[in-house]
Design an enzyme around this catalytic site. Sequence first.
Site, PDB file in Angstrom:
ATOM      1  N   LEU A   1       0.829  -1.211   0.000  1.00 22.70           N
ATOM      2  CA  LEU A   1       0.000   0.000   0.000  1.00 22.70           C
ATOM      3  C   LEU A   1       0.862   1.259   0.000  1.00 22.70           C
ATOM      4  O   LEU A   1       1.800   1.370   0.789  1.00 22.70           O
ATOM      5  CB  LEU A   1      -0.900   0.035   1.231  1.00 22.70           C
ATOM      6  CG  LEU A   1      -2.234  -0.712   1.186  1.00 22.70           C
ATOM      7  CD1 LEU A   1      -3.095  -0.293   2.367  1.00 22.70           C
ATOM      8  CD2 LEU A   1      -2.980  -0.472  -0.118  1.00 22.70           C
TER       9      LEU A   1
ATOM     10  N   GLY B   1       1.564  -5.703   0.711  1.00 22.12           N
ATOM     11  CA  GLY B   1       0.746  -5.889  -0.485  1.00 22.12           C
ATOM     12  C   GLY B   1       1.483  -6.560  -1.634  1.00 22.12           C
ATOM     13  O   GLY B   1       0.850  -7.143  -2.528  1.00 22.12           O
TER      14      GLY B   1
ATOM     15  N   ASN C   1       4.448  -7.747   6.711  1.00 21.09           N
ATOM     16  CA  ASN C   1       4.988  -6.976   7.833  1.00 21.09           C
ATOM     17  C   ASN C   1       4.052  -5.848   8.277  1.00 21.09           C
ATOM     18  O   ASN C   1       4.491  -4.793   8.703  1.00 21.09           O
ATOM     19  CB  ASN C   1       6.357  -6.409   7.445  1.00 21.09           C
ATOM     20  CG  ASN C   1       6.281  -5.520   6.207  1.00 21.09           C
ATOM     21  OD1 ASN C   1       5.409  -5.719   5.375  1.00 21.09           O
ATOM     22  ND2 ASN C   1       7.167  -4.553   6.114  1.00 21.09           N
ATOM     23  N   GLU C   2       2.751  -6.134   8.179  1.00 26.95           N
ATOM     24  CA  GLU C   2       1.755  -5.110   8.507  1.00 26.95           C
ATOM     25  C   GLU C   2       1.863  -4.604   9.934  1.00 26.95           C
ATOM     26  O   GLU C   2       1.647  -3.414  10.211  1.00 26.95           O
ATOM     27  CB  GLU C   2       0.336  -5.652   8.244  1.00 26.95           C
ATOM     28  CG  GLU C   2      -0.151  -5.528   6.811  1.00 26.95           C
ATOM     29  CD  GLU C   2       0.471  -6.567   5.877  1.00 26.95           C
ATOM     30  OE1 GLU C   2       1.308  -7.364   6.336  1.00 26.95           O
ATOM     31  OE2 GLU C   2       0.116  -6.572   4.689  1.00 26.95           O
TER      32      GLU C   2
END
Lengths: 264, 264, 264
Positions: free
Chosen positions: B68, B113, B135-136
């Site tokens: 993102l 993403g 790795n959000e």
Amino acid sequence: MSTASKLTTVEVNDKTGIATLTMCRPPVNGQNLELLLDIKSSIKEIENNSSRGLIITSASPKVFCAGLDILEMYKPDQQRLRAVWTELQNVWCALYGISVPTAAAINGHAPAGGCLLATACEYRVMVPDCRIGLNETQLGIIAPKWLVSGFLNVLPKRVAERALTQSRLFTTDEALQEGLIDEIATSKEEAVEKCAAFIGTFARVNSVARALTKQQFRADNLRQFHKEREQDVEIFLSLVNRPEVQKGIGLYLEGLKKKKANKK
Amino acid sequence: MSTASKLTTVEVNDKTGIATLTMCRPPVNGQNLELLLDIKSSIKEIENNSSRGLIITSASPKVFCAGLDILEMYKPDQQRLRAVWTELQNVWCALYGISVPTAAAINGHAPAGGCLLATACEYRVMVPDCRIGLNETQLGIIAPKWLVSGFLNVLPKRVAERALTQSRLFTTDEALQEGLIDEIATSKEEAVEKCAAFIGTFARVNSVARALTKQQFRADNLRQFHKEREQDVEIFLSLVNRPEVQKGIGLYLEGLKKKKANKK
Amino acid sequence: MSTASKLTTVEVNDKTGIATLTMCRPPVNGQNLELLLDIKSSIKEIENNSSRGLIITSASPKVFCAGLDILEMYKPDQQRLRAVWTELQNVWCALYGISVPTAAAINGHAPAGGCLLATACEYRVMVPDCRIGLNETQLGIIAPKWLVSGFLNVLPKRVAERALTQSRLFTTDEALQEGLIDEIATSKEEAVEKCAAFIGTFARVNSVARALTKQQFRADNLRQFHKEREQDVEIFLSLVNRPEVQKGIGLYLEGLKKKKANKK
């Protein structure tokens, strides 16, 4: 900082902020009703004292936890037996679902209820030459579905089904190879250090997002547990009360007595 | 044969019948609303142009896709932020569920993403010395359940839970060892070739039966996705809008600016 | 002790109490309606004769079981075709759900329905230089969800999806490496011995708890099977009756005829 109930201690490391929960019911941390209640309240204490993580270990030199105290299952008072299994459920559910990082410093043998505690954590470090596994079938009872769900978080299905039906106890080396544990440590101290290092890896991660991620990952198993927990108590009671199982436990206890007598 | 929207190109190889979808939003294919819309329409185009397979790759030399676009999340317009996440869902669902064989030629880094696109495919080939992973949590958001379901198609649960909570980015070698990718290629060209070879293995298989088998295999995850997609948008928005997360993104963006200034 | 229906034999070893179910429909144990009915009734016989375990093997020297008899699928009588698939379901469900320990002595090739029998068991021993796998898509049909659920008990998802869509047949060595089989034996006799040794490991385990543990482990897959079994018959019929699939089977049968003619 240190607090203690009768059968467990909780110590929070001032430097790291990590809490260590130590089981101390000699000689083997047999899970009777009182130990289970103390483990549960120690987990809740850690959940509420803003610790950065939880390490579970044992004060016994050779045993992490031997599982349910067999005396609780022999000629049992039904009300108390029901309470014992309910508290075992509560301990699993509290430890499996806690939002802070968890690790087990397995400083000795961990059959049955010992393996339950270890597999409820996110990380496992074990000392050499010990055994770990869900060997319930040997005694005539079964590892319930919720416990198996945690077992399947760390083992392939093929390995898990066979281990459960065979009452397999993995050696430390086998456990590492199959994924049942994550590291080997040469001593309890090193095991605790490695657990702390694992928990330390979360320092760079947002703790709210971390907690939500863990809980999302474990939500299905917990939902299933809550749906089936009452039925599960009934299954456990009906198995323990089978005459064949009572006879088996009786023979086992007699064997233990003879061993002790021979040692004298 | 070649078509182009603004931020993606689709090229169908006349000889093999395989379509290559290339993301070309410099410098790192940051997924803003426009790129996501273009990826989605390119997938739909390939679904309808009777291609024999889909390969997804990047026009950037060092990055497959950085996930993102962080600017979409900073002091966001709520309506647009909602649209961004909805289109990320649409891209995943279109790519994960497409009936033709899919492969990712991962010619650079693939965090968040980027890893989403790769794990939605059936096969992954990656160039050396890059990083891939979900790795959000590092940024304060979470990999949603539908994305995790695709992650769990390629990784063991034990590895997946730890990677998700730790925001782990796997090196190319680690990714191969754990199963997150299937092959390593020394260049983008070789990666695309290996993807084409994978798709070529389906030549001897009935394509209707192949498509039904793939869709049956993925149906449960897609059903779950559709059930939870609206709730998932709300969770994402509530996390991004937390002051703590906005502050973190702000600091990150300032850091980027300083880096650029120092380079001048 | 030995009993025989037309196309299978059941022999119970007096010493070990283990029953061996042998398929004997030359040349390749093609699963026509009659063989399937005989396998089913042999499984039921073993379930009721208090055997200590079940080993399934083949009387053919080079083939364990070639899967559905292709003649059942060519220009089929619809009523009979429906019965064939229903009995294949019944065989899987009986073998997958039986409470006694099960093992497959895979003394030859085991594609499609042969792999179905093997993966329904708890343990698999295979002779060298053979092939095993679910290659249904090659013929234009699909491995149904219930069959895939058993496949997923032994293989990682990533490997399983690819194998199913590619119609992959694993060599004996590949099967061992991926977990599709558990051991290699140099002969049928040794394979049967190793299966008996596996079943022997349960001697020290409470048989009631063992059976409950196995059934609890497999209950979700069986529940899903019963929910979808009628719909599954319709899917199978609609695929087999497709003109394209009938044409493919016709060409395959002509090829077989020519091979035979050339040998004369």
